[in-house]
Design an enzyme around this catalytic site. Structure first.
Site, PDB file in Angstrom:
ATOM      1  N   SER A   1       0.851  -1.190   0.000  1.00  0.00           N
ATOM      2  CA  SER A   1       0.000   0.000   0.000  1.00  0.00           C
ATOM      3  C   SER A   1       0.882   1.234   0.000  1.00  0.00           C
ATOM      4  O   SER A   1       2.034   1.189   0.454  1.00  0.00           O
ATOM      5  CB  SER A   1      -0.866  -0.003   1.258  1.00  0.00           C
ATOM      6  OG  SER A   1      -1.441   1.267   1.488  1.00  0.00           O
TER       7      SER A   1
ATOM      8  N   TYR B   1      -0.045   0.076  10.606  1.00  0.00           N
ATOM      9  CA  TYR B   1      -0.409  -0.395   9.261  1.00  0.00           C
ATOM     10  C   TYR B   1       0.729  -0.119   8.280  1.00  0.00           C
ATOM     11  O   TYR B   1       1.130  -0.997   7.506  1.00  0.00           O
ATOM     12  CB  TYR B   1      -1.691   0.297   8.801  1.00  0.00           C
ATOM     13  CG  TYR B   1      -2.174  -0.153   7.436  1.00  0.00           C
ATOM     14  CD1 TYR B   1      -2.573  -1.468   7.212  1.00  0.00           C
ATOM     15  CD2 TYR B   1      -2.227   0.739   6.366  1.00  0.00           C
ATOM     16  CE1 TYR B   1      -3.014  -1.884   5.964  1.00  0.00           C
ATOM     17  CE2 TYR B   1      -2.671   0.330   5.116  1.00  0.00           C
ATOM     18  CZ  TYR B   1      -3.060  -0.978   4.918  1.00  0.00           C
ATOM     19  OH  TYR B   1      -3.497  -1.387   3.672  1.00  0.00           O
TER      20      TYR B   1
END
Length: 311
Positions: free
Chosen positions: A159, A185
């Site tokens: 990501s 994350y």
């Protein structure tokens, strides 16, 4: 410096377009998290090109429903469902022990994003445990099957959030520093890129190519812990309203490019976005790949830490 790879595809391309004319008959694929979001469309495109696809899922009912849907839309009856909880190492071991025969494509797609502070029974931070350690154990556990395929590909779905944090080796699991969901994350998504770098180095002689990618912004169940207000705030913070949303079909395009396009034969250890190899990250943007995610020393260190952690 290796030449940057570009393809005829781009931001708006769909997974089906990327695999148009590609024949995957006789190939076997696994897609983790294959029952939601871009995982569904990744599995559908691979099945549509003729591959046998196993969707590895936490929720069996959702997996069964998705498999029926993919069979109905592609006409390919070789769509299988298997139980896999990446946060549970016993579940990962059961899955790898139960796999027989070669594996040509492994798409490490499942993930958890910006979760509240949660720990596995081992005390590991959940996002790192799921997004990295679970996939690390799965992929290394399937190494023989990948090597047997003679030309296997592993897809590590990362990501642009990897830009938020390097892997903080001194405190991966937030035992000393205050927990922050997006840093956790981001760290896990950097780990996904570093894994591709080191796995390619270690496994190139086995014919296994491992690449990572940014699928794009897609509103899926992945963001179940993120409110619409939070997403709007994040998009505003990066200027110009943030990234444009993609459909799940568009979001799966870079995954299937890395998984199965002949354009990437023999390519490993690289990071892709919008169906091209990413440029180096430029400050002030939310695109490109951070130097910390391609650092070979960090990649080697992460591998060793992962082996030690999993014991």
């Amino acid at each position: 410096m290796a030449t940057r790879i570009t393809t005829p595809f781009g931001f708006a391309s769909t997974a089906a377009e990327v695999l148009d004319g590609v024949d995957l008959a006789g190939r076997r694929a696994i897609v983790t998290g294959g029952a939601s979001g871009i995982g569904v469309e990744t599995a559908r495109a691979l099945a549509g090109a003729g591959a046998e696809v196993t969707i590895a899922v936490r929720k069996r009912e959702a997996g069964d429903r998705t498999a029926e849907d993919i069979i109905a839309t592609t006409g390919n009856k070789q769509v299988l469902v298997a139980d896999l909880d990446l946060a549970d190492q016993a579940s990962v071991r059961r899955f790898t022990a139960g796999w027989e025969g070669p594996l040509h494509i492994l798409v490490n797609n499942a993930g958890v994003m910006a979760a509240p502070e949660t720990r596995t029974p081992e005390g590991w931070e959940l996002q790192f445990a799921t997004n990295h350690l679970g996939h690390f154990a799965l992929t290394t556990g399937l190494h023989e099957a990948l090597a047997a395929a003679e030309g296997a590909r592993v897809v590590s779905v990362s990501s642009s959030a990897h830009l938020r944090s390097a892997v903080v080796f001194d405190d991966i699991h937030f035992r000393e520093r205050p927990y922050e969901p997006w840093s956790a994350y981001g760290q896990s998504k950097t780990a996904n890129v570093l894994f591709a770098v080191e796995a390619t180095r270690r496994w190139a002689d086995d014919g296994i190519a491992v690449n990572s990618l940014m699928p794009g912004g897609i509103r899926t169940n992945l963001q179940r812990h993120v409110t619409d207000e939070e997403l709007d705030r994040l998009r505003a913070a990066v200027g110009g309203g943030g990234p444009k949303w993609k459909t799940p079909e568009q979001g799966a395009a870079t995954s299937v490019l890395v998984a199965a396009s002949p354009l990437l034969d023999g390519i490993g250890g690289r990071y892709f976005e919008d169906c091209d190899e990413a440029e180096p990250h430029r400050p002030g943007t939310r695109s490109g790949v951070a130097a910390h995610a391609l650092d070979p020393e960090a990649a080697e260190r992460l591998w060793q830490v992962s082996v030690d952690t999993l014991g």
